[in-house]
Structures are given as C-alpha cells and as structure tokens.
Design a protein around this motif. Structure first.
Motif, PDB file in Angstrom:
ATOM      1  N   HIS A  52      -0.178  52.074 -47.754  1.00 33.02           N
ATOM      2  CA  HIS A  52      -0.695  51.362 -46.586  1.00 33.02           C
ATOM      3  C   HIS A  52       0.415  50.736 -45.743  1.00 33.02           C
ATOM      4  O   HIS A  52       0.162  49.864 -44.922  1.00 33.02           O
ATOM      5  N   ASP A  98      -6.611  57.757 -46.662  1.00 29.67           N
ATOM      6  CA  ASP A  98      -7.389  56.784 -47.449  1.00 29.67           C
ATOM      7  C   ASP A  98      -8.878  56.924 -47.117  1.00 29.67           C
ATOM      8  O   ASP A  98      -9.613  55.942 -47.069  1.00 29.67           O
ATOM      9  N   HIS A 113      -3.097  60.042 -50.654  1.00 33.04           N
ATOM     10  CA  HIS A 113      -4.015  58.920 -50.914  1.00 33.04           C
ATOM     11  C   HIS A 113      -5.357  59.212 -50.250  1.00 33.04           C
ATOM     12  O   HIS A 113      -5.595  58.827 -49.105  1.00 33.04           O
ATOM     13  N   LYS A 156      -1.811  53.287 -60.422  1.00 30.58           N
ATOM     14  CA  LYS A 156      -2.223  52.578 -59.212  1.00 30.58           C
ATOM     15  C   LYS A 156      -2.431  51.101 -59.510  1.00 30.58           C
ATOM     16  O   LYS A 156      -3.052  50.735 -60.511  1.00 30.58           O
ATOM     17  N   HIS A 196      -9.572  59.239 -51.370  1.00 30.14           N
ATOM     18  CA  HIS A 196     -10.612  59.071 -52.387  1.00 30.14           C
ATOM     19  C   HIS A 196     -11.677  60.149 -52.223  1.00 30.14           C
ATOM     20  O   HIS A 196     -11.808  60.751 -51.158  1.00 30.14           O
TER      21      HIS A 196
END
Ligand SMILES: [Zn+2]
Length: 326
Positions: A212, A269, A22, A150, A24
């Motif tokens: 998360h 993340d 995960h 997602k 970005h």
C-alpha cells in the motif's frame, strides 16, 4: 530451479509470468457470515462469479496472483481450491499470518508468550509454529502451502498486538525463508516502523514488500524506503477515494523516472467479494477490479514515459526476483 508454492502446488519462479502481488479472492468475516448468511447468498453463484472474474484476469495476460488473505480476513483454503481448479491458467499463491491494526485476535490474546514460557513451551509465541506449519506442511490439512507471510500496521502504529504479529511473521520467515508482505499506512510513515522491527529481527529488506505504498504521493519518503532495499507495493490501483487514479499512476511514473522501477510491484488489492463493503457503495469505486491496471494504468504509464522494459520489470521480473530472494 527455485519454486513458489501455489494452490495447485509448486511453480518454477521462471514460470510466474505477469504477477499481481496483492489481490484477494474472498475477504469475509466468518462469524458474521455464519450467523447472517443472507448477503453471501448462494455458494455456487459466489464461486461462479469468482471463477468468471479470475478467468477474465488470466485472459488479460496475468499468470499469477498473490492472495494475502490470512487470519482476520476470513481465509478458507478449501473454497480457494475449488475456485482454482476452474481457473487452470492462473497461479494463486496463498498466505499465512494475521491481520490486525490493534490487538491480536482473542484466540491469541490470553495465549501470551509469558504464560507459554511458564508452561515450558519451546516456542513462546503460539503464532510461530502455526505459521511455520502453514508454510512447511500445508494449511488445515489441504496440503496447500503458504507462499507468502502477511502482517499489518496502520495509522495506530506499532501497537503491542501489531508488534507481536510482526515479530511472529519475521521469526517464521527466518525459519522457512517464506517472503513477507506488510499492509502499511504510508501517510503516517509506518514503513519506518517496519524497517526497525525487521532489522531487529534480522530480516533482509529485500524479502519484504511494503504494501500500500502507492496510497502515498510522497515520492521522497517512498524513495528512501526503496533505497533501503524494501519493495514498494503500488498495490491499490482502483481504490480511488482519498487519492485519484492519476495521482497513484503519476507516483509510479516519478519513481520510475528516479530509477526505482526495479523496486516496485503493481496490484489492485481487489476482491471477487469482500463483505466489509456494502455492495451499494461499490459504484463509487468503478475502477476497483482486476482489469484496471491493464486497461487504464499501463496506458497512462506509457503515455507518461514509462518504458515497456520498466513495465515488464515491475510486473514480471520483480515478483520473480522477490520470490527467489535475489
Ligand atoms: Zn489486501
């Protein structure tokens, strides 16, 4: 040989290597950026910055990242393709789906399933054929296929919009086999809601990452979710605001001690650029970058009894097993 779709095409699951599940690259708000472009600044400079950060990530031993940037987070695949061409040592898996904690985007708001049913459309939920096309044909004419689905559920819980997206993602999974990552809010036990919806839709927990999960230190709660077969995304290392680095890492240590190394995946993340965050506040998150796991988290895990075998399980074997559906 099972494969995973990446920006540069399919990759054998055996070749995924160390995988951060995960991360970005760019998180953007397109209609703000189109009208107030000053902060983004020079496109070439932004891309060069991303290439440098991703090359450093690859040099740290990471072979693959999953970039779950979907509608609502500013996904723009042509830019990702340009960056990926300059980082040949890193596989980038992109995603489809929709990111909301509340209502669906207005694009979908009035395209209601009830109305589409009246209109005689074969699939009442317009998101399903869009997501399926992203997985089976490619995204927006780029030829790049999504390798991950997602959706999100946060503190507001299973709002009608959140539920619509979650069920559309589940239906897309059943049609395509593409696995799922869900942004969850473990502090309010939203993983239990995900469990219920996925069960109703017929999705196997082993095809779903509860993202998360590492935002919580409630090891008993996380153990229960892992026991049902879900993957725990310990995937926000470096976002140390409400929870310290040590607390995040110690949660992984305890879950390993309880035998759950084979249910966890690790990530940050992080992003090369995220326009949600005022750059002036980033100094308050000094560990939020792609190298934090390698530099600080893994040494902490080793010092506290996590074995090299368990680290390889979390970083290499689990992503492979997740994508293979085994
Ligand atoms: Zn994210």
């Amino acid at each position: 040989m099972p494969t995973v779709e990446t920006v540069r095409g399919p990759v054998d699951t055996a070749d995924l290597g160390r995988t951060y599940m995960h991360e970005h690259i760019f998180v953007l708000t397109p209609d703000v950026q189109q009208n107030y472009p000053d902060e983004w600044g020079d496109e070439g400079a932004r891309q060069a910055d991303a290439v440098a950060k991703l090359r450093a990530l690859a040099a740290s031993g990471v072979r693959t990242i999953v970039d779950p940037t979907v509608t609502g987070l500013g996904r723009y695949i042509p830019r990702i393709q340009q960056v990926a061409e300059q980082v040949p040592d890193l596989n980038i898996v992109v995603a489809t789906g929709c990111y909301t904690y509340g209502d669906v985007p207005f694009f979908f708001h009035y395209r209601r399933p009830e109305l589409r049913t009246v209109l005689g459309k074969s699939e009442p939920e317009p998101m399903v054929p869009m997501f399926v096309g992203d997985v089976t044909e490619g995204i927006a004419g780029t030829g790049v296929r999504a390798g991950m689905l997602k959706c999100a559920i946060d503190e507001p819980g299973l709002t009608p919009g959140v539920e619509r997206v979650m069920r559309a993602v589940a239906k897309t999974h059943l049609v395509t086999g593409c696995p799922i990552t869900v942004h969850t809010h473990p502090g309010t036990h939203q993983g239990v809601e995900v469990q219920r919806v996925m069960a109703e839709e017929g999705v196997e927990p082993g095809r779903v990452v509860l993202g998360h999960s590492g935002d919580s230190t409630d090891v008993d709660h996380l153990s229960r979710l892992a026991d049902t077969g879900f993957w725990l995304g310990m995937d926000r290392f470096g976002i140390n605001l409400d929870i310290t680095f040590e607390a995040r890492a110690d949660t992984v240590v305890e879950l390993c001690r309880r035998g759950f190394a084979d249910r966890m995946v690790l990530s940050h993340d992080a992003a090369c650029y995220i326009d949600w965050i005022d750059p002036d506040t980033l100094p308050f998150l000094p560990q939020w970058h792609y190298l934090h796991i390698e530099r600080e988290v893994l040494p902490h895990l080793r010092e506290h009894g996590v074995t090299e075998r368990q680290i390889t399980t979390m970083l290499v074997d689990n992503p492979r097993r997740f994508f293979e559906g085994s």
